[in-house]
Design a protein around this motif. Structure first.
Motif, PDB file in Angstrom:
ATOM      1  N   GLN A  10      58.608  36.079  16.268  1.00 39.67           N
ATOM      2  CA  GLN A  10      58.699  36.582  17.646  1.00 39.67           C
ATOM      3  C   GLN A  10      57.514  37.475  17.985  1.00 39.67           C
ATOM      4  N   ALA A  11      57.124  38.320  17.039  1.00 38.16           N
ATOM      5  CA  ALA A  11      55.986  39.209  17.268  1.00 38.16           C
ATOM      6  C   ALA A  11      54.678  38.427  17.365  1.00 38.16           C
ATOM      7  N   LEU A  12      54.570  37.326  16.640  1.00 37.42           N
ATOM      8  CA  LEU A  12      53.374  36.492  16.726  1.00 37.42           C
ATOM      9  C   LEU A  12      53.316  35.735  18.059  1.00 37.42           C
TER      10      LEU A  12
ATOM     11  N   ALA B 225      50.321  49.556   6.952  1.00 41.35           N
ATOM     12  CA  ALA B 225      50.933  48.950   8.135  1.00 41.35           C
ATOM     13  C   ALA B 225      49.940  48.819   9.285  1.00 41.35           C
ATOM     14  N   ASP B 226      49.094  49.818   9.475  1.00 43.57           N
ATOM     15  CA  ASP B 226      48.136  49.779  10.586  1.00 43.57           C
ATOM     16  C   ASP B 226      47.169  48.610  10.443  1.00 43.57           C
ATOM     17  N   ARG B 227      46.605  48.449   9.256  1.00 46.23           N
ATOM     18  CA  ARG B 227      45.630  47.378   9.044  1.00 46.23           C
ATOM     19  C   ARG B 227      46.281  46.005   9.170  1.00 46.23           C
ATOM     20  N   LEU B 228      47.505  45.869   8.638  1.00 48.92           N
ATOM     21  CA  LEU B 228      48.184  44.579   8.740  1.00 48.92           C
ATOM     22  C   LEU B 228      48.559  44.266  10.181  1.00 48.92           C
ATOM     23  N   ALA B 229      48.980  45.271  10.935  1.00 45.17           N
ATOM     24  CA  ALA B 229      49.329  45.044  12.336  1.00 45.17           C
ATOM     25  C   ALA B 229      48.108  44.597  13.128  1.00 45.17           C
ATOM     26  N   ARG B 230      46.962  45.232  12.907  1.00 45.84           N
ATOM     27  CA  ARG B 230      45.744  44.831  13.622  1.00 45.84           C
ATOM     28  C   ARG B 230      45.310  43.426  13.218  1.00 45.84           C
ATOM     29  N   LEU B 231      45.418  43.123  11.917  1.00 48.32           N
ATOM     30  CA  LEU B 231      45.053  41.783  11.449  1.00 48.32           C
ATOM     31  C   LEU B 231      45.910  40.726  12.121  1.00 48.32           C
ATOM     32  N   TYR B 232      47.233  40.937  12.135  1.00 51.08           N
ATOM     33  CA  TYR B 232      48.117  39.897  12.674  1.00 51.08           C
ATOM     34  C   TYR B 232      48.110  39.868  14.196  1.00 51.08           C
ATOM     35  N   LEU B 233      47.697  40.937  14.833  1.00 50.34           N
ATOM     36  CA  LEU B 233      47.492  40.886  16.280  1.00 50.34           C
ATOM     37  C   LEU B 233      46.348  39.934  16.595  1.00 50.34           C
TER      38      LEU B 233
ATOM     39  N   ILE C  81      45.262  37.492  14.566  1.00 51.54           N
ATOM     40  CA  ILE C  81      45.696  36.152  14.177  1.00 51.54           C
ATOM     41  C   ILE C  81      46.603  35.551  15.247  1.00 51.54           C
ATOM     42  N   ALA C  82      47.535  36.357  15.776  1.00 52.12           N
ATOM     43  CA  ALA C  82      48.483  35.872  16.787  1.00 52.12           C
ATOM     44  C   ALA C  82      47.753  35.399  18.032  1.00 52.12           C
ATOM     45  N   ARG C  83      46.755  36.141  18.452  1.00 54.19           N
ATOM     46  CA  ARG C  83      45.999  35.743  19.648  1.00 54.19           C
ATOM     47  C   ARG C  83      45.248  34.448  19.423  1.00 54.19           C
TER      48      ARG C  83
END
Length: 300
Positions: free
Chosen positions: A181-183, A219-227, A229-231
């Motif tokens: 859902q977040a992706l 968590a910060d680095r993973l969130a930025r990475l997957y943001l 990737i999601a885009r």
């Protein structure tokens, strides 16, 4: 089927399970079984007191030699190396006995911390339930040396074992659904809330696909990475599918008919503590061939 072949086939699943846990790659395990079969075919079976013990011994020794070579090759591998999934879903009859923790991809990766000799001794004793004496005979070492190897292996695994040693598959499935859902609706804070503070991201591309070449922490680095990737995934119309890989939930990502990633997670029940992303094209192609033969589970 001739009697010699029938005996080999009778023990084939056990031999494959051992070779796969030793090597972490189905194709390598099949190669080990092929070599074991050739030696079995040349053997005077009538002279054997215990055919299963002979087959397990030969399979172990072949797998040991191959694992020693593999460890040397993996030292020069481009980026992190991850084990290759064996099963998609776990509802095939031959997979019913393959649900133990020792078959999960997380545990197979943990076994990489052991030496080849420790890995063989640990698997024979702790997973396949051979006695120390039987294990020592198979490895051609003393019983004391066998006990020492098993003890060192267990100690190392206890030290390195994830915080959630026995995966809660229902919790993992829920977290993967939230992850999907977040992706699909990427938001930095939503993504960050999924990850534990010290979460880990590891990707295996073998240098053949775009991926991080070193583990990422936090968590910060993973969130930025997957943001990011999601885009990218939204731009290319990537769709996601939650399936069972080696008995635990995993996320398969498809672009048209091409499998572009297979990811599995570790969790503490509430947050994702680690993401392991398989991006190696050859590994994904083999996994896709198995996947397409099964009906989809959760499509997103």
């Amino acid at each position: 089927m001739d009697p010699q072949t029938a005996v080999f086939q009778q023990h084939r699943q056990r031999l494959f399970s051992l070779a796969y846990r030793m090597l972490g790659t189905p194709s390598d395990a099949e190669d080990v079984l092929h070599d074991a079969w050739l030696r079995w075919h040349a053997q005077d079976v009538a002279a054997l007191d215990d055919p299963q013990a002979w087959l397990v011994t030969v399979t172990t020794r072949i797998a040991l030699d191959r694992l020693r070579r593999a460890k040397t090759e993996r030292a020069h591998y481009s980026g992190p190396w991850l084990p290759e999934p064996l099963t998609v879903d776990a509802d095939q009859p031959e997979a019913q006995l393959e649900r133990a923790e020792s078959l999960t991809l997380t545990f197979l990766l943990l076994l990489e911390r052991l030496s080849a000799e420790e890995r063989a001794a640990f698997l024979l004793r702790e997973v396949f339930d051979y006695s120390h004496a039987e294990t020592a005979a198979m490895l051609e070492i003393s019983e004391d040396a066998c006990r020492q190897r098993v003890h060192r292996a267990k100690q190392r695994l206890r030290e390195d074992r994830p915080r959630q040693p026995l995966p809660d598959t229902k919790a993992q499935h829920r977290l993967l659904e939230r992850f999907v859902q977040a992706l699909q609706q990427p938001d930095l804070e939503t993504l960050r809330a999924l990850f534990a503070e010290d979460a880990l991201h590891v990707a295996d591309s073998g240098g053949l696909a775009r991926a991080t070449l070193h583990p990422l922490h936090g968590a910060d680095r993973l969130a930025r990475l997957y943001l990011q990737i999601a885009r990218q995934q939204r731009r290319y119309g990537v769709r996601h599918e939650i399936r069972q890989l080696n008995g635990t939930p995993a996320l398969l990502s498809w672009c048209d008919q091409t499998l572009v990633a297979a990811s599995w997670i570790d969790s503490d029940g509430e947050h994702i503590t680690a993401v392991h992303a398989l991006r190696h094209p050859d590994k994904l192609a083999r996994l896709a061939a198995v996947t397409k033969a099964a009906a989809p589970a959760s499509l997103h």
